[in-house]
Design a protein around this motif. Structure first.
Motif, short mmCIF file in Angstrom:
data_model
loop_
_atom_site.label_atom_id
_atom_site.label_comp_id
_atom_site.label_asym_id
_atom_site.label_seq_id
_atom_site.Cartn_x
_atom_site.Cartn_y
_atom_site.Cartn_z
N VAL A 178 0.85 -1.20 0.00
CA VAL A 178 0.00 0.00 0.00
C VAL A 178 0.88 1.24 0.00
O VAL A 178 1.91 1.29 0.68
N ALA A 179 0.48 2.24 -0.79
CA ALA A 179 1.16 3.54 -0.80
C ALA A 179 0.10 4.62 -0.68
O ALA A 179 -0.81 4.70 -1.49
N LYS A 180 0.22 5.42 0.38
CA LYS A 180 -0.75 6.50 0.62
C LYS A 180 -2.19 5.99 0.57
O LYS A 180 -3.05 6.56 -0.10
N ALA A 181 -2.44 4.88 1.28
CA ALA A 181 -3.76 4.27 1.43
C ALA A 181 -4.31 3.70 0.13
O ALA A 181 -5.49 3.34 0.05
N THR A 182 -3.48 3.60 -0.91
CA THR A 182 -3.92 3.03 -2.18
C THR A 182 -3.17 1.73 -2.44
O THR A 182 -1.94 1.69 -2.31
N ALA A 183 -3.89 0.69 -2.77
CA ALA A 183 -3.27 -0.60 -3.06
C ALA A 183 -2.34 -0.46 -4.27
O ALA A 183 -2.72 0.12 -5.29
N LEU A 184 -1.13 -0.98 -4.13
CA LEU A 184 -0.13 -0.82 -5.18
C LEU A 184 -0.58 -1.46 -6.49
O LEU A 184 -0.31 -0.93 -7.58
N ASP A 185 -1.27 -2.59 -6.42
CA ASP A 185 -1.68 -3.24 -7.66
C ASP A 185 -2.78 -2.47 -8.38
O ASP A 185 -3.10 -2.77 -9.53
N ARG A 186 -3.36 -1.46 -7.73
CA ARG A 186 -4.31 -0.58 -8.42
C ARG A 186 -3.60 0.61 -9.04
O ARG A 186 -4.15 1.29 -9.90
N LEU A 187 -2.39 0.87 -8.59
CA LEU A 187 -1.60 1.96 -9.16
C LEU A 187 -0.77 1.51 -10.35
O LEU A 187 -0.60 2.23 -11.33
N VAL A 188 -0.24 0.29 -10.25
CA VAL A 188 0.71 -0.19 -11.25
C VAL A 188 -0.01 -0.68 -12.51
O VAL A 188 -1.01 -1.40 -12.42
N PHE A 189 0.52 -0.29 -13.65
CA PHE A 189 0.00 -0.75 -14.93
C PHE A 189 1.13 -1.47 -15.67
O PHE A 189 2.16 -0.87 -15.98
N ILE A 190 0.95 -2.77 -15.91
CA ILE A 190 1.93 -3.59 -16.62
C ILE A 190 1.21 -4.23 -17.80
O ILE A 190 0.26 -4.99 -17.59
N PRO A 191 1.61 -3.93 -19.02
CA PRO A 191 0.87 -4.47 -20.18
C PRO A 191 0.94 -5.99 -20.25
O PRO A 191 1.97 -6.59 -19.96
N GLU A 192 -0.18 -6.59 -20.65
CA GLU A 192 -0.20 -8.03 -20.83
C GLU A 192 0.46 -8.39 -22.17
O GLU A 192 0.63 -7.54 -23.04
N THR A 193 0.81 -9.65 -22.32
CA THR A 193 1.46 -10.11 -23.54
C THR A 193 0.55 -9.87 -24.74
O THR A 193 -0.61 -10.29 -24.74
N PHE A 194 1.07 -9.18 -25.74
CA PHE A 194 0.26 -8.84 -26.90
C PHE A 194 0.19 -10.02 -27.87
O PHE A 194 1.19 -10.70 -28.12
N SER A 195 -1.00 -10.27 -28.39
CA SER A 195 -1.21 -11.31 -29.39
C SER A 195 -2.07 -10.73 -30.50
O SER A 195 -3.14 -10.17 -30.22
N LEU A 196 -1.62 -10.86 -31.72
CA LEU A 196 -2.36 -10.30 -32.85
C LEU A 196 -3.74 -10.94 -32.97
O LEU A 196 -4.72 -10.27 -33.32
N ASP A 197 -3.84 -12.23 -32.64
CA ASP A 197 -5.12 -12.94 -32.73
C ASP A 197 -6.13 -12.40 -31.71
O ASP A 197 -7.34 -12.50 -31.93
N LYS A 198 -5.62 -11.85 -30.58
CA LYS A 198 -6.51 -11.35 -29.53
C LYS A 198 -6.42 -9.82 -29.41
O LYS A 198 -6.69 -9.26 -28.35
N LYS A 199 -6.01 -9.18 -30.48
CA LYS A 199 -5.75 -7.75 -30.47
C LYS A 199 -6.93 -6.94 -29.94
O LYS A 199 -6.78 -6.08 -29.07
#
Length: 394
Positions: A178-199
């Motif tokens: 938690v950072a400043k009362a906010t859950a870290l996993d709600r702050l962090v944005f990590i792109p998922e693996t890109f697939s052209l079939d599921k674009k």
């Protein structure tokens, strides 16, 4: 694979009833044992985001077997000791880790004190308060890398080293933070693996996650691998791998500062084609609906996603990987680049050994500082000779 015991029940992390076992132990306030040593090492259980987690007790990393996933090199061999307890605070009762950052999480005015008006007498403080260490962007990336276990390398890990595995490990590392009362996993944005079939479905999820105006009045934290930098109509745009249709924008002034401050990282990335360049940045969604970066840091990683700071460190990592060694990379966190630091700790022996990179230029000051660090260390030490590509005993 690690084995654990709670009461009379022994289990591994792939046990079919793991969550049931941990839930019962959590309710009974039991502490599981990691069975990596004959005596066992106590762990604690945390509950965060609808899941129970096994966590290493604070300052217990050295007590685990070097081959255990919970093993942690002594604090003297990394920068963690400088920030743990101030920027990083574990609560054993709730299982939540509180983080303190030195970067802002929302747009606003600078907190820099206003200078006194000319002619006015400045009020002098009557006492001085010790500065509290906080995590910068790179320090946060080092912490998540270490929490995810991706600073460690074993020959068996090779097949699992891909973006999908790294993203999953980093998101799991965010859980319970938690950072400043906010859950870290709600702050962090990590792109998922890109697939052209599921674009289309991937882009729909990204658009929902980065929706305007949900992210208008706050900063998110991007973690991704840099693909390239391109000129934009105003400033520059960073193209992140797995985000081909979502560039992140930098104004010209910020871009010039990035080139100046991270010139070493740029040169290492361009000079080593097998290496990767990780980006961690705070960003907000502008009125036009596009992401704009506020602050940014860079980290070089090898082909195996092991962080490194110099060409000599990369050569050492490549040597250890090629020779089938198991090791843990030491991370700097907030420590200054001028301070000598062990590069890695070999963990494929009963007694871990710290490995330091020798100074090829043989500068007297740096050589003396390195000798002092080794002399004060309780861990057996080796020196990597970059010139002869060999490990030498001290």
């Amino acid at each position: 694979m690690n084995h654990y015991r709670v009461g009379t029940i022994e289990f591994t992390e792939d046990h079919g009833h793991l969550q049931t076992i941990l839930k019962q132990a959590y309710a009974n306030q039991q502490r599981p044992l990691c069975l990596c040593t004959a005596q066992g090492v106590e762990l604690y259980i945390a509950f965060a985001y609808d899941r129970y987690w096994l966590k290493r007790m604070p300052n217990s990393g050295e007590r685990h077997h070097p081959g255990c996933d919970s093993y942690e090199p002594p604090a003297e061999l990394s920068g963690l000791g400088q920030v743990y307890g101030s920027a990083i605070k574990d609560n054993l009762e709730t299982g939540i880790t509180q983080l303190k950052f030195d970067f802002r999480l929302a747009p606003g005015k600078s907190r820099t004190p206003v200078a006194p008006v000319e002619g006015e007498e400045a009020t002098k403080p009557t006492s001085i308060k010790a500065s509290e260490a906080k995590l910068g962007l790179r320090g946060l990336l080092h912490y998540l890398w270490e929490q995810s276990g991706w600073q460690r390398w074993t020959p068996a890990a090779d097949s699992r080293r891909n973006w999908h595995g790294l993203r999953k490990a980093l998101l799991e590392a965010c859980a319970g933070k938690v950072a400043k009362a906010t859950a870290l996993d709600r702050l962090v944005f990590i792109p998922e693996t890109f697939s052209l079939d599921k674009k289309d479905e991937i882009n729909a999820r990204i658009a929902k996650d980065l929706a305007y105006p949900d992210n208008l009045n706050r900063f998110r934290v991007l973690i991704g691998e840099l693909k390239e930098v391109k000129p934009a109509r105003f400033g520059q745009k960073l193209i992140i791998k797995h985000l081909p249709e979502y560039p992140f924008y930098l104004n010209d002034q910020t871009y010039k500062r990035v080139l100046k401050q991270f010139d070493t990282e740029w040169l290492l990335w361009r000079g080593n084609e097998s290496s990767r360049l990780m980006v961690i940045a705070t960003f907000s969604i502008r009125l036009g609906g596009y992401p704009e970066i506020d602050q940014l840091s860079l980290m070089n990683v090898s082909a195996q996603w092991i962080p490194f700071e110099t060409a000599e460190e990369l050569a050492l990592i490549d040597y250890l990987v090629a020779h089938g060694r198991s090791f843990s990379k030491c991370l700097r966190y907030n420590l200054a680049r001028s301070k000598p630091l062990a590069t890695a700790v070999l963990v494929d022996t009963d007694t871990p050994s710290a490995v330091y990179v020798g100074d090829t230029a043989a500068h007297e000051e740096s050589t003396s500082a390195l000798r002092d660090i080794i002399a004060e260390s309780r861990t057996p030490s080796l020196i990597w000779d970059p010139l002869h590509q060999a490990l030498c005993e001290v």
